[in-house]
Design an enzyme around this catalytic site. Structure first.
Site, short mmCIF file in Angstrom:
data_model
loop_
_atom_site.label_atom_id
_atom_site.label_comp_id
_atom_site.label_asym_id
_atom_site.label_seq_id
_atom_site.Cartn_x
_atom_site.Cartn_y
_atom_site.Cartn_z
N GLY A 181 -41.13 67.46 -4.31
CA GLY A 181 -40.46 66.24 -4.49
C GLY A 181 -39.12 66.24 -4.71
N GLN A 234 -30.68 64.05 -7.82
CA GLN A 234 -30.55 65.50 -7.76
C GLN A 234 -29.79 66.24 -6.78
OE1 GLN A 234 -35.34 65.74 -8.13
NE2 GLN A 234 -34.49 67.58 -9.16
N CYS A 288 -38.95 71.84 -11.76
CA CYS A 288 -37.78 70.98 -11.49
C CYS A 288 -36.88 71.68 -10.87
CB CYS A 288 -37.35 70.15 -12.52
SG CYS A 288 -36.36 69.08 -12.00
N LEU A 289 -36.36 71.32 -9.41
CA LEU A 289 -35.38 72.01 -8.53
C LEU A 289 -34.01 72.02 -9.37
CD1 LEU A 289 -36.18 70.50 -5.18
CD2 LEU A 289 -36.85 72.71 -6.07
N HIS A 338 -42.52 62.32 -12.14
CA HIS A 338 -41.35 63.32 -12.49
C HIS A 338 -40.07 62.78 -11.84
CE1 HIS A 338 -39.79 67.58 -13.00
NE2 HIS A 338 -38.84 67.15 -12.10
N GLU A 339 -40.09 62.33 -10.34
CA GLU A 339 -39.00 61.86 -9.66
C GLU A 339 -38.68 60.49 -10.42
OE1 GLU A 339 -39.31 65.30 -7.92
OE2 GLU A 339 -37.64 64.06 -8.02
N HIS A 358 -36.19 60.85 -13.02
CA HIS A 358 -34.79 61.14 -12.44
C HIS A 358 -34.21 59.81 -12.32
CE1 HIS A 358 -34.34 65.69 -12.50
NE2 HIS A 358 -35.88 65.56 -11.67
#
Length: 275
Positions: free
Chosen positions: A125, A130, A173-174, A215-216, A219
């Site tokens: 994702g 990000q 998380c990236l 999660h996204e 953000h």
């Protein structure tokens, strides 16, 4: 063995393409979802039933805010490939994200580029902030492999309902490379969003799609996954967060815009809004 993760909607009624579980075999009667751990193996949690959803009106009673976002300009949607992952503590991750009102070829190209960087970084994702764009857009694919599973694009998403039942899960998380820790979230959510053409739809998500979406979505709210961790869990990754702060300072020559050591002791963030 294939493990089907279901996605249902009032305007859509279909199943996500089967998620091929290469490293695990579970009963098809159980809902299951997976995450990539620091060891590179797939972990899983099982949910035996879908719990009832909590109406968003409850959020208002609990102090969660619902706001109209500023509309993004062409400049806000401008980008140059290749996109790069923005890492904590870059202030872009905390900035307000604007609503998208233009559905054109540029947006389609951006979505393609986001999927490209997501796959290249072994993610499942990715949200627009990000990759340095403060707009309300996310992409994900629960399989995390190009050409497999289902690629999902959600634009200007809103949460209408979420389940009372919560699930504790080890997340990564990236924007926090190499950091994994437990986060508790509702098991399922009801979401309203627009697709790449601007068409609006409503969808119920559970299992892994629900986890990735939440999660996204955080953000897009300027919320980071460690904001939802307990103090005990946060302590276990404190040194790794400090290392990212020092990395930012070394790279930019600027002081870190936030420091985990200055974070006030408080309860983990709840709900989906920002007061």
């Amino acid at each position: 063995m294939a493990c089907a993760t279901w996605l249902q909607s009032s305007s859509l009624s279909y199943a996500l393409a089967p998620v091929l579980c290469r490293h695990a075999r579970l009963s098809a009667s159980l809902r299951c979802f997976y995450h990539l751990s620091s060891t590179g193996r797939l972990g899983y949690s099982n949910v035996l039933h879908r719990p009832p959803l909590m109406d968003v009106s409850v959020q208002a009673r609990r102090g969660f805010s619902v706001r109209e976002d500023e509309v993004a300009s062409p400049a806000d949607l401008s980008f140059e490939p290749p996109l790069k992952i923005v890492e904590y503590p870059d202030p872009i991750l905390r900035a307000r994200n604007k609503r998208i009102n233009t559905f054109d070829e540029n947006l389609k190209k951006l979505v393609d580029e986001m999927f490209d960087v997501m796959y290249k970084t072994d993610g499942i994702g990715l949200s627009a902030p990000q990759v340095g764009l403060n707009i309300r857009l996310m992409v994900f694919n629960p399989v995390g492999e190009r050409g497999e599973g289902e690629e999902i694009v959600l634009i200007n998403p809103r949460v209408y309902k979420y389940s009372k039942k919560t699930v504790l899960f080890n997340e990564g998380c990236l924007s926090f490379p190499g950091i994994y820790a437990d986060v508790e979230r509702p098991e399922s959510v009801k979401v309203d969003a627009q697709d790449i053409t601007g068409a609006r739809f409503t969808v119920n998500l559970s299992g892994l799609p629900s986890r990735v979406f939440q999660h996204e979505f955080d953000h897009l709210q300027g919320t980071l996954f460690f904001d939802r961790m307990t103090e005990e869990v946060l302590e276990s990754i404190r040194e790794q967060l400090q290392a990212l702060e020092k990395k930012y300072e070394s790279k930019t020559g600027l002081p870190s815009p936030e420091k985990i050591d200055m974070r006030k002791r408080r309860q983990a963030v709840a709900g989906f809004g920002r007061s």
